[in-house]
Design a protein around this motif. Structure first.
Motif, PDB file in Angstrom:
ATOM      1  N   ALA A 195       0.893  -1.231  -0.094  1.00  0.00           N
ATOM      2  CA  ALA A 195      -0.173   0.088  -0.054  1.00  0.00           C
ATOM      3  C   ALA A 195       0.858   1.216   0.081  1.00  0.00           C
ATOM      4  O   ALA A 195       0.328   2.367  -0.410  1.00  0.00           O
ATOM      5  CB  ALA A 195      -1.081   0.005   1.330  1.00  0.00           C
ATOM      6  N   LEU A 196       2.149   1.292   0.538  1.00  0.00           N
ATOM      7  CA  LEU A 196       3.118   2.378   0.366  1.00  0.00           C
ATOM      8  C   LEU A 196       4.029   2.117  -0.770  1.00  0.00           C
ATOM      9  O   LEU A 196       4.481   1.046  -1.051  1.00  0.00           O
ATOM     10  CB  LEU A 196       3.750   2.301   1.727  1.00  0.00           C
ATOM     11  N   PRO A 197       4.820   3.100  -0.935  1.00  0.00           N
ATOM     12  CA  PRO A 197       5.762   3.210  -2.117  1.00  0.00           C
ATOM     13  C   PRO A 197       6.783   2.279  -1.581  1.00  0.00           C
ATOM     14  O   PRO A 197       7.157   2.198  -0.218  1.00  0.00           O
ATOM     15  CB  PRO A 197       6.216   4.753  -2.069  1.00  0.00           C
ATOM     16  N   GLU A 198       7.465   1.520  -2.392  1.00  0.00           N
ATOM     17  CA  GLU A 198       8.231   0.348  -1.911  1.00  0.00           C
ATOM     18  C   GLU A 198       9.431   0.849  -0.866  1.00  0.00           C
ATOM     19  O   GLU A 198       9.938   0.377  -0.036  1.00  0.00           O
ATOM     20  CB  GLU A 198       9.026  -0.201  -3.342  1.00  0.00           C
ATOM     21  N   GLU A 199      10.261   1.851  -1.489  1.00  0.00           N
ATOM     22  CA  GLU A 199      11.241   2.272  -0.389  1.00  0.00           C
ATOM     23  C   GLU A 199      10.827   2.679   0.942  1.00  0.00           C
ATOM     24  O   GLU A 199      11.363   2.149   2.012  1.00  0.00           O
ATOM     25  CB  GLU A 199      11.816   3.687  -1.151  1.00  0.00           C
ATOM     26  N   ILE A 200       9.672   3.319   1.106  1.00  0.00           N
ATOM     27  CA  ILE A 200       8.961   3.578   2.311  1.00  0.00           C
ATOM     28  C   ILE A 200       8.543   2.432   3.229  1.00  0.00           C
ATOM     29  O   ILE A 200       9.110   2.382   4.483  1.00  0.00           O
ATOM     30  CB  ILE A 200       7.957   4.682   2.357  1.00  0.00           C
ATOM     31  N   ARG A 201       7.951   1.550   2.419  1.00  0.00           N
ATOM     32  CA  ARG A 201       7.494   0.412   3.337  1.00  0.00           C
ATOM     33  C   ARG A 201       8.657  -0.531   3.765  1.00  0.00           C
ATOM     34  O   ARG A 201       8.515  -1.089   4.834  1.00  0.00           O
ATOM     35  CB  ARG A 201       6.462  -0.445   2.398  1.00  0.00           C
ATOM     36  N   THR A 202       9.586  -0.630   2.795  1.00  0.00           N
ATOM     37  CA  THR A 202      10.748  -1.452   3.275  1.00  0.00           C
ATOM     38  C   THR A 202      11.600  -0.722   4.450  1.00  0.00           C
ATOM     39  O   THR A 202      11.801  -1.504   5.464  1.00  0.00           O
ATOM     40  CB  THR A 202      11.928  -1.249   2.054  1.00  0.00           C
ATOM     41  N   GLU A 203      11.748   0.599   4.528  1.00  0.00           N
ATOM     42  CA  GLU A 203      12.280   1.287   5.671  1.00  0.00           C
ATOM     43  C   GLU A 203      11.454   1.055   6.776  1.00  0.00           C
ATOM     44  O   GLU A 203      11.879   0.868   8.076  1.00  0.00           O
ATOM     45  CB  GLU A 203      12.443   2.785   5.157  1.00  0.00           C
ATOM     46  N   ILE A 204      10.220   1.148   6.593  1.00  0.00           N
ATOM     47  CA  ILE A 204       9.052   1.236   8.058  1.00  0.00           C
ATOM     48  C   ILE A 204       9.304  -0.549   8.379  1.00  0.00           C
ATOM     49  O   ILE A 204       9.452  -0.438   9.752  1.00  0.00           O
ATOM     50  CB  ILE A 204       7.763   1.366   7.660  1.00  0.00           C
ATOM     51  N   ALA A 205       9.340  -1.473   7.719  1.00  0.00           N
ATOM     52  CA  ALA A 205       9.385  -2.723   7.914  1.00  0.00           C
ATOM     53  C   ALA A 205      10.551  -3.166   8.618  1.00  0.00           C
ATOM     54  O   ALA A 205      10.747  -3.832   9.759  1.00  0.00           O
ATOM     55  CB  ALA A 205       9.261  -3.624   6.841  1.00  0.00           C
ATOM     56  N   LYS A 206      11.681  -2.453   8.194  1.00  0.00           N
ATOM     57  CA  LYS A 206      13.092  -2.926   8.771  1.00  0.00           C
ATOM     58  C   LYS A 206      12.992  -1.972  10.106  1.00  0.00           C
ATOM     59  O   LYS A 206      13.409  -2.662  11.107  1.00  0.00           O
ATOM     60  CB  LYS A 206      14.045  -1.859   8.092  1.00  0.00           C
TER      61      LYS A 206
END
Length: 325
Positions: A183-194
């Motif tokens: 649901a979020l742009p890829e770079e943002i969702r990856t950073e949040i997940a990290k």
């Protein structure tokens, strides 16, 4: 000579001794239950090899496929598949069909899909208040990006759009999954997940990845001993949601990396999250795909269903865990 046949494809992910594992709340199947399911299936159904199914499609003749056949499929390439599943299948002479995500073993990187699984497993150990805290953390992370000038829907709108319970999970769990999956742009969702992985799991990611996934030499050993391997993308994307070029690149990279243990002229495709489109199917066909599997939960009718999106039961549907198979 086309003769329609029914085959039960069954989908597994984690298969482990859950009670004694570090994450007993992970959405997986207990080893003991897997053995019971296999015994049950062998009593009532006939195991079918993926090679036999591909050959039947090539001849357009399903008469050699046994009545009431079953195929066991294993997604994502977990170490469980090598340490737990493979010895059991080898012992009873049943072929398993394995779909590893390539980036995980090739680059020793933790996939975001697995960051999400273990964040949720760690939260579940702490109870319902921790789940509310996780949702609040997601909101806070998104507020951070909005303050950086990133345009996102409001937290309330995102929650309303995504938090729909399904047959396995309550709404707030689905919210976290969907938010961080696509649901979020890829770079943002990856950073949040990290960030959330560090907060809730607190383990170095490459160390965690090394323990979580099979390596290529293990896969080659399994292949040599009769197991079958297919493609599950490179980075576990929702393929139909990617720009065409990125979707094609993801599939190409997976095919190239898996070259030694698949037949590129007639490979089997498993769409991550069961997400595909006409464009995705058209591309895998062009690349030599012989068959594809989806996550629609029912039996597959060979010769009737779309061979590039054959349905699969979830392992939770199989007796004694479930009652559909």
């Amino acid at each position: 000579i086309k003769v329609e046949k029914t085959v039960h494809f069954i989908m597994y992910h984690y298969v482990r001794d859950l009670k004694n594992s570090e994450y007993p709340t992970i959405k997986g199947l207990d080893k003991e239950l897997f053995e019971k399911q296999l015994a049950y299936l062998l009593e009532r159904y006939t195991p079918v090899r993926m090679d036999e199914i591909l050959a039947a499609y090539q001849k357009n003749d399903f008469s050699d496929i046994p009545e009431n056949g079953f195929v066991l499929t294993f997604d994502d390439g977990y170490i469980d598949h090598y340490e737990v599943v493979y010895p059991i299948l080898k012992k009873v002479g049943v072929q398993g069909v394995f779909f590893p995500n390539t980036m995980a073993w090739k680059e020793n990187k933790l996939l975001t899909v697995n960051r999400i699984h273990f964040i949720l497993a760690a939260v579940e150990l702490k109870g319902s208040l921790a789940m509310k805290q996780l949702v609040a953390d997601c909101f806070e992370e998104m507020d951070f990006y909005r303050n950086q000038g990133v345009t996102l829907l409001s937290n309330e709108e995102l929650y309303q759009n995504l938090a729909f319970a399904n047959r396995w999970d309550p709404g707030e769990v689905i919210f976290v999954k969907r938010l961080l999956q696509n649901a979020l742009p890829e770079e943002i969702r990856t950073e949040i997940a990290k960030h959330l992985f560090q907060k809730y799991v607190g383990c170095e990611e490459s160390t965690f990845a090394e323990k979580l996934y099979m390596n290529f030499s293990q896969m080659k050993e399994m292949k040599k001993n009769g197991m079958f391997f297919g493609i599950h993308g490179y980075d576990h994307y929702w393929l139909a949601k990617l720009p065409k070029e990125q979707m094609e690149k993801d599939i190409d990279m997976a095919l190239e990396a898996m070259d030694e243990i698949i037949d590129k002229e007639c490979f089997v495709m498993n769409y991550p999250y069961g997400n595909y489109s006409e464009e995705v199917i058209s591309y895998v066909k062009q690349k030599g795909c012989g068959l594809g599997v989806s996550v629609e939960a029912r039996e597959a009718r060979l010769g009737v269903d779309n061979r590039f999106a054959l349905p699969r039961w979830d392992c939770n549907d199989v007796y004694p865990k479930g009652e559909k198979v």
